[in-house]
Design a protein around this motif. Structure first.
Motif, PDB file in Angstrom:
ATOM      1  N   UNK A   1       0.822  -1.179   0.000  1.00 43.55           N
ATOM      2  CA  UNK A   1       0.000   0.000   0.000  1.00 43.55           C
ATOM      3  C   UNK A   1       0.877   1.257   0.000  1.00 43.55           C
ATOM      4  N   UNK A   2       1.950   1.202   0.758  1.00 42.82           N
ATOM      5  CA  UNK A   2       2.852   2.339   0.811  1.00 42.82           C
ATOM      6  C   UNK A   2       3.532   2.525  -0.537  1.00 42.82           C
ATOM      7  N   UNK A   3       3.758   1.411  -1.218  1.00 43.78           N
ATOM      8  CA  UNK A   3       4.383   1.478  -2.527  1.00 43.78           C
ATOM      9  C   UNK A   3       3.481   2.224  -3.509  1.00 43.78           C
ATOM     10  N   UNK A   4       2.165   1.946  -3.527  1.00 51.97           N
ATOM     11  CA  UNK A   4       1.215   2.640  -4.408  1.00 51.97           C
ATOM     12  C   UNK A   4       1.097   4.115  -4.038  1.00 51.97           C
ATOM     13  N   UNK A   5       1.154   4.412  -2.763  1.00 55.18           N
ATOM     14  CA  UNK A   5       1.132   5.804  -2.322  1.00 55.18           C
ATOM     15  C   UNK A   5       2.368   6.556  -2.777  1.00 55.18           C
ATOM     16  N   UNK A   6       3.525   5.893  -2.721  1.00 49.33           N
ATOM     17  CA  UNK A   6       4.763   6.511  -3.175  1.00 49.33           C
ATOM     18  C   UNK A   6       4.732   6.771  -4.688  1.00 49.33           C
ATOM     19  N   UNK A   7       4.192   5.825  -5.457  1.00 47.01           N
ATOM     20  CA  UNK A   7       4.076   5.984  -6.916  1.00 47.01           C
ATOM     21  C   UNK A   7       3.117   7.133  -7.237  1.00 47.01           C
ATOM     22  N   UNK A   8       2.001   7.217  -6.533  1.00 36.40           N
ATOM     23  CA  UNK A   8       1.034   8.290  -6.745  1.00 36.40           C
ATOM     24  C   UNK A   8       1.645   9.642  -6.391  1.00 36.40           C
ATOM     25  N   UNK A   9       2.375   9.709  -5.297  1.00 41.57           N
ATOM     26  CA  UNK A   9       3.025  10.948  -4.880  1.00 41.57           C
ATOM     27  C   UNK A   9       4.068  11.383  -5.911  1.00 41.57           C
ATOM     28  N   UNK A  10       4.820  10.467  -6.461  1.00 37.05           N
ATOM     29  CA  UNK A  10       5.821  10.771  -7.488  1.00 37.05           C
ATOM     30  C   UNK A  10       5.144  11.284  -8.753  1.00 37.05           C
ATOM     31  N   UNK A  11       4.060  10.638  -9.149  1.00 44.18           N
ATOM     32  CA  UNK A  11       3.316  11.037 -10.341  1.00 44.18           C
ATOM     33  C   UNK A  11       2.759  12.453 -10.187  1.00 44.18           C
ATOM     34  N   UNK A  12       2.147  12.751  -9.040  1.00 42.77           N
ATOM     35  CA  UNK A  12       1.575  14.079  -8.793  1.00 42.77           C
ATOM     36  C   UNK A  12       2.663  15.142  -8.755  1.00 42.77           C
ATOM     37  N   UNK A  13       3.799  14.826  -8.197  1.00 43.13           N
ATOM     38  CA  UNK A  13       4.912  15.776  -8.147  1.00 43.13           C
ATOM     39  C   UNK A  13       5.402  16.082  -9.554  1.00 43.13           C
ATOM     40  N   UNK A  14       5.456  15.073 -10.409  1.00 42.59           N
ATOM     41  CA  UNK A  14       5.889  15.282 -11.787  1.00 42.59           C
ATOM     42  C   UNK A  14       4.896  16.170 -12.533  1.00 42.59           C
ATOM     43  N   UNK A  15       3.600  15.968 -12.292  1.00 40.36           N
ATOM     44  CA  UNK A  15       2.591  16.796 -12.946  1.00 40.36           C
ATOM     45  C   UNK A  15       2.667  18.243 -12.470  1.00 40.36           C
TER      46      UNK A  15
END
Length: 115
Positions: A1-15
């Motif tokens: 779950x933390x892994x999906x949160x980290x991926x989502x956070x990285x994606x939002x930061x890139x946007x």
């Protein structure tokens, strides 16, 4: 779950990183000569005033008189014919027909049945 949160956070930061980029300065665009020139500023068209329309349209007064006459009377037809003649004259001055289209076609170009 933390892994999906980290991926989502990285994606939002890139946007969000691309959202703060400054706008590019306006530079001339290469134009091929077809259509509107993208480098020229847009100019709004002005509307024609009533005074200019009255001066350019001789039928306006005739149409006003036509409205006061009894429909299909002799006077009505006379004014109506003047309006139509003026419309034909204006159209004739704008209409261009190529000279080849007006020449009669040679007799051998005519098609038909062979009986």
């Amino acid at each position: 779950m933390i892994r999906y949160g980290f991926i989502l956070l990285t994606f939002c930061t890139a946007l969000l990183g691309g959202a703060g980029a400054p706008a590019q300065e306006r530079r001339p665009i290469a134009w091929d000569g077809l259509g509107k020139d993208p480098n020229r500023p847009h100019v709004a068209k002005r509307r024609v005033t009533d005074r200019a329309l009255t001066a350019s349209d001789p039928n306006q007064e005739r149409e006003r008189v036509l409205g006061t006459l009894r429909p299909y009377s002799e006077a009505w037809w006379a004014v109506h014919d003047e309006i139509q003649a003026e419309n034909d004259r204006q159209l004739g001055s704008k209409l261009v027909i190529c000279p080849r289209c007006l020449e009669p076609s040679p007799r051998e170009d005519v098609t038909g049945s062979i009986r």
